[in-house]
Design an enzyme around this catalytic site. Structure first.
Site, PDB file in Angstrom:
ATOM      1  N   PRO A 298       0.950  -1.149   0.054  1.00  0.00           N
ATOM      2  CG  PRO A 298       0.022  -0.593   2.119  1.00  0.00           C
ATOM      3  CD  PRO A 298       0.989  -1.632   1.369  1.00  0.00           C
TER       4      PRO A 298
ATOM      5  CG  ASN B 179       0.161   2.729   4.951  1.00  0.00           C
ATOM      6  OD1 ASN B 179       0.419   1.718   4.194  1.00  0.00           O
ATOM      7  ND2 ASN B 179      -0.681   2.412   5.976  1.00  0.00           N
TER       8      ASN B 179
ATOM      9  N   GLY C 165      -3.433  -3.538   2.852  1.00  0.00           N
ATOM     10  CA  GLY C 165      -4.436  -2.654   2.095  1.00  0.00           C
ATOM     11  C   GLY C 165      -5.867  -2.557   3.029  1.00  0.00           C
TER      12      GLY C 165
ATOM     13  CD  GLU D 161      -1.061  -4.867   8.612  1.00  0.00           C
ATOM     14  OE1 GLU D 161      -2.075  -4.251   8.925  1.00  0.00           O
ATOM     15  OE2 GLU D 161       0.040  -4.347   8.269  1.00  0.00           O
TER      16      GLU D 161
ATOM     17  CB  CYS E 142      -3.024  -0.838   8.871  1.00  0.00           C
ATOM     18  SG  CYS E 142      -1.722  -1.379   9.705  1.00  0.00           S
TER      19      CYS E 142
ATOM     20  CD  GLU F  43       3.067  -9.056   7.076  1.00  0.00           C
ATOM     21  OE1 GLU F  43       4.445  -9.211   6.515  1.00  0.00           O
ATOM     22  OE2 GLU F  43       2.082  -9.434   6.518  1.00  0.00           O
TER      23      GLU F  43
HETATM   24  N1  LIG Z   1      -4.356  -1.628   6.043  1.00  0.00           N
HETATM   25  C1  LIG Z   1      -3.450  -0.432   5.635  1.00  0.00           C
HETATM   26  O1  LIG Z   1      -2.512  -0.341   5.906  1.00  0.00           O
HETATM   27  C2  LIG Z   1      -3.949   0.046   4.720  1.00  0.00           C
HETATM   28  C3  LIG Z   1      -5.266   0.420   4.236  1.00  0.00           C
HETATM   29  N2  LIG Z   1      -5.628   1.255   3.380  1.00  0.00           N
HETATM   30  C4  LIG Z   1      -7.312   1.497   3.296  1.00  0.00           C
HETATM   31  O2  LIG Z   1      -7.539   1.551   1.923  1.00  0.00           O
HETATM   32  C5  LIG Z   1      -8.242   2.694   1.344  1.00  0.00           C
HETATM   33  C6  LIG Z   1      -7.991   2.765   0.100  1.00  0.00           C
HETATM   34  O3  LIG Z   1      -6.679   2.892  -0.196  1.00  0.00           O
HETATM   35  P1  LIG Z   1      -5.918   2.014  -1.571  1.00  0.00           P
HETATM   36  O4  LIG Z   1      -4.736   2.740  -1.891  1.00  0.00           O
HETATM   37  O5  LIG Z   1      -7.031   2.257  -2.792  1.00  0.00           O
HETATM   38  O6  LIG Z   1      -5.907   0.713  -1.079  1.00  0.00           O
HETATM   39  P2  LIG Z   1      -6.016  -0.554  -1.807  1.00  0.00           P
HETATM   40  O7  LIG Z   1      -6.197  -1.651  -0.611  1.00  0.00           O
HETATM   41  O8  LIG Z   1      -6.846  -0.601  -2.745  1.00  0.00           O
HETATM   42  O9  LIG Z   1      -4.514  -1.027  -2.363  1.00  0.00           O
HETATM   43  C7  LIG Z   1      -3.734  -1.630  -1.900  1.00  0.00           C
HETATM   44  C8  LIG Z   1      -2.684  -2.415  -2.799  1.00  0.00           C
HETATM   45  O10 LIG Z   1      -3.680  -3.303  -3.720  1.00  0.00           O
HETATM   46  C9  LIG Z   1      -3.318  -2.895  -5.069  1.00  0.00           C
HETATM   47  N3  LIG Z   1      -4.703  -3.468  -5.617  1.00  0.00           N
HETATM   48  C10 LIG Z   1      -5.708  -2.832  -5.837  1.00  0.00           C
HETATM   49  N4  LIG Z   1      -6.634  -3.498  -6.364  1.00  0.00           N
HETATM   50  C11 LIG Z   1      -6.347  -4.630  -6.790  1.00  0.00           C
HETATM   51  C12 LIG Z   1      -6.813  -5.884  -7.082  1.00  0.00           C
HETATM   52  N5  LIG Z   1      -8.009  -6.091  -7.546  1.00  0.00           N
HETATM   53  N6  LIG Z   1      -6.153  -6.966  -7.156  1.00  0.00           N
HETATM   54  C13 LIG Z   1      -4.907  -7.091  -6.623  1.00  0.00           C
HETATM   55  N7  LIG Z   1      -4.218  -5.674  -6.090  1.00  0.00           N
HETATM   56  C14 LIG Z   1      -4.956  -4.656  -5.962  1.00  0.00           C
HETATM   57  C15 LIG Z   1      -3.009  -1.529  -4.993  1.00  0.00           C
HETATM   58  O11 LIG Z   1      -2.683  -1.420  -6.197  1.00  0.00           O
HETATM   59  C16 LIG Z   1      -2.146  -1.168  -3.887  1.00  0.00           C
HETATM   60  O12 LIG Z   1      -0.933  -1.697  -4.240  1.00  0.00           O
HETATM   61  C17 LIG Z   1      -7.817   3.590   2.462  1.00  0.00           C
HETATM   62  O13 LIG Z   1      -8.228   4.726   2.460  1.00  0.00           O
HETATM   63  C18 LIG Z   1      -7.338   3.051   3.649  1.00  0.00           C
HETATM   64  O14 LIG Z   1      -8.722   3.019   4.481  1.00  0.00           O
HETATM   65  C19 LIG Z   1      -4.896   1.850   2.516  1.00  0.00           C
HETATM   66  C20 LIG Z   1      -3.679   1.523   2.521  1.00  0.00           C
HETATM   67  C21 LIG Z   1      -2.989   0.954   3.556  1.00  0.00           C
HETATM   68  O1  LIG Z   2       0.612  -1.349   7.916  1.00  0.00           O
HETATM   69  C1  LIG Z   2       0.452  -0.099   8.665  1.00  0.00           C
HETATM   70  O2  LIG Z   2      -0.361   0.440   8.174  1.00  0.00           O
HETATM   71  C2  LIG Z   2       1.208   0.280   9.811  1.00  0.00           C
HETATM   72  C3  LIG Z   2       2.522  -0.383  10.080  1.00  0.00           C
HETATM   73  C4  LIG Z   2       3.552  -0.136   9.294  1.00  0.00           C
HETATM   74  C5  LIG Z   2       4.767  -0.566   9.650  1.00  0.00           C
HETATM   75  C6  LIG Z   2       4.877  -1.401  10.402  1.00  0.00           C
HETATM   76  O3  LIG Z   2       5.964  -1.940  10.870  1.00  0.00           O
HETATM   77  C7  LIG Z   2       3.830  -1.919  11.324  1.00  0.00           C
HETATM   78  O4  LIG Z   2       3.910  -2.819  12.171  1.00  0.00           O
HETATM   79  C8  LIG Z   2       2.488  -1.290  11.184  1.00  0.00           C
END
Ligand SMILES: NC(=O)C1=CN([C@@H]2O[C@H](COP(=O)(O)OP(=O)(O)OC[C@H]3O[C@@H](n4cnc5c(N)ncnc54)[C@H](O)[C@@H]3O)[C@@H](O)[C@H]2O)C=CC1
Ligand SMILES: O=C(O)Cc1ccc(O)c(O)c1
Length: 480
Positions: free
Chosen positions: A149, A151, A227, A249, A283, A460
């Site tokens: 992702p 972040n 993501g 995650e 996250c 992780e």
């Molecule tokens: N858990 C976490 O650390 C994260 C959560 N998010 C959440 O997701 C929301 C949207 O952010 P996005 O960047 O759009 O996250 P996303 O979850 O859509 O993207 C994460 C990754 O998945 C890829 N991806 C997207 N669609 C896919 C598919 N169909 N198959 C395989 N890979 C795919 C993206 O290109 C990116 O590399 C954020 O507002 C937030 O709420 C976003 C980033 C990190």
């Molecule tokens: O995945 C996240 O959004 C938060 C996060 C980032 C790096 C880390 O090492 C971790 O434990 C948690």
């Protein structure tokens, strides 16, 4: 201007079949780099390159301590280049510069840590009686797809790739299109450290196109995804089409539980850091504050004073808080302010100097929401922005019940002077990680990290992470 090419089987490809993408600085809206955008042609090429490295390359056959030496060298090179990588990451992702430095340092730690683990992947010997010898071997699972992702673009590559390489896997990295730049710095470091060609490969591109095609590809043996929940579910469906394991995650709505006996002076910056770090785009952000009712008004007033003083600014100027990732996400966060106002009271903070140059930035302001219960949407949905929902409780049992009443279960923080409260929470919270009198955002590489419920599965970090990249082979020999 940076350009991130693809790296496939050791070859650097400046152009790709889905054209050229642009990356913007979220602090200004300016284009700061471009990247080669892979399409379906490169999906087949990159999986073939990783497969070839895994099936025929030297890494799988190298002695584990030799792999460890290369992994250690990767960590050293990261530290040697920390200034350049941190500045690039700060601009591309919008995180304050000090957090970008932390990201690089933590990435180096992943390589140091797993370098030391490479030659300690022992199997077990299982007693079956005279005339039989039985043992297990930890075999590499094969080609690991790492979907990253925006972040923590650099650090989440390190978090997944270091244990994958340690186990002997080959890797395909698919970064997020908002933050495509630092991954190429990582690839260059791997090449310089002596990692064999094709062992780690890089393809930037659209998630819905190449992310999906990679996840469905028969040449991929395992997926690590960080993501959103909906995208994670799509990836799981793609993985199910060829029945491969995944480390997921996903998001969170993590509670920080504040008892009235806690040291408020100490708790306050921890609670604030828990939901403000990287403008809440973490996250494991602690975005629900469950507070013992008699401490409610005091902590709300202290927190409001605290967030009023938060300086917002360009990430490279290392402000208290930088922007969110892009204009679309800013609009989403602003939608949550409106929701919060309709459900409770919204207390805003933040100083945003409206000087020239910041007008194009995706800045939002930190906020508290009070006068809500845990059933409010603002208390249940992941915002991925700097909004803290404050919910009162009367007893420790009620605090646990509210904390656990969530679709998510990533982490929790407990602030208390009572060992009984702390132990009760540690025992009963349905989350992957509990912090007592602290709330770290990805602080250390040594302990396992991952969620319960919709926050995902698999772990992780730590020794636990390696298991995702290994198969256990059992060998049973009868003799005599
Ligand atoms: N858990 C976490 O650390 C994260 C959560 N998010 C959440 O997701 C929301 C949207 O952010 P996005 O960047 O759009 O996250 P996303 O979850 O859509 O993207 C994460 C990754 O998945 C890829 N991806 C997207 N669609 C896919 C598919 N169909 N198959 C395989 N890979 C795919 C993206 O290109 C990116 O590399 C954020 O507002 C937030 O709420 C976003 C980033 C990190
Ligand atoms: O995945 C996240 O959004 C938060 C996060 C980032 C790096 C880390 O090492 C971790 O434990 C948690």
């Amino acid at each position: 201007m940076h350009h991130a090419p693809l790296v496939i089987g050791g070859k650097t490809l400046a152009e790709a079949s889905d054209g050229i993408g642009e990356s913007r600085d979220p602090s200004t809206g300016e284009v700061i780099g471009t990247f080669a955008r892979a399409g379906l042609t490169e999906v087949d090429q990159v999986v073939a390159a990783a497969r070839h490295a895994f099936d025929n390359g030297p890494w799988t056959r190298m002695r584990p301590f030799e792999r460890g030496r290369i992994l250690r060298r990767i960590g050293e090179l990261m530290l040697e280049r920390r200034d350049d990588i941190a500045r690039l990451e700060s601009r591309d992702s919008g995180k304050p510069l000090r957090d970008a430095y932390w990201e690089v340092d933590c990435s180096a730690r992943f390589f140091e840590y797993y370098a030391g683990v490479a030659d300690k992947q022992h199997g077990t010997s299982i007693p079956l009686g005279r005339g039989i010898v039985d043992w297990t071997v930890k075999d590499a699972i094969g080609v690991s797809l790492q979907i990253i992702p925006w972040n923590y673009p650099f650090q989440l590559i390190a978090r997944g790739v270091a244990p994958a390489l340690t186990a002997g896997c080959a890797v395909v990295i698919k970064p997020a299109s908002d933050t495509p730049l630092s991954a190429y710095e990582f690839l260059k470091i791997c090449q310089e450290a002596g990692l064999p060609d094709g062992q780690v490969n890089l393809v930037n591109g659209r998630g819905s196109l190449i992310g999906d095609a990679l996840a469905r590809h028969r040449g991929v043996d395992q997926i690590t995804f960080t993501g959103s929940v909906p995208t994670g579910q799509r990836v799981l469906e793609a993985a199910a089409s060829h029945a491969i394991p995944c480390n997921m995650e996903l998001g969170g709505k993590s509670p920080q539980i504040l008892f009235a006996d806690a040291d408020m002076e100490k708790a306050l910056p921890i609670i604030a850091g828990g939901f403000l770090t990287h403008a809440g785009q973490v996250c494991n952000a602690g975005t629900r504050l469950l507070v013992e009712r008699k401490a409610h008004d005091d902590i709300v007033s202290r927190l409001h004073d605290h967030i009023r003083k938060i300086n917002i600014g360009r990430a490279l100027d290392d402000p208290d808080m930088g922007p969110v990732i892009n204009a679309g996400h800013k609009a989403e966060v602003e939608g949550f302010y409106e929701l919060a106002e309709s459900e409770g009271q919204l207390l805003m903070g933040g100083n945003l100097p409206l000087e020239a140059g910041l007008a194009g930035g995706a800045f939002v302001r930190p906020a508290l929401v009070t006068g809500i219960s845990n059933t409010a949407r603002i208390a249940r949905e992941e915002v991925f922005g700097p909004i803290l929902s404050v919910i009162p409780f009367d007893t420790a049992e009620e605090a646990v019940a509210i904390a656990n009443d969530s679709d998510f279960g990533l982490v929790a923080g407990v602030h208390t002077a009572s060992i009984d409260h702390a132990m009760h929470m540690a025992q009963d919270l349905r989350v992957g990680q509990v912090w007592v009198n602290s709330f770290g955002i990805g602080l250390d590489v040594e302990f396992p990290f991952g969620g319960y419920k919709l926050s995902g599965f698999g772990r992780e970090k730590g020794l636990e992470a390696i298991g995702a990249y290994q198969q256990i082979k059992n060998v049973c020999v009868r003799f005599g």
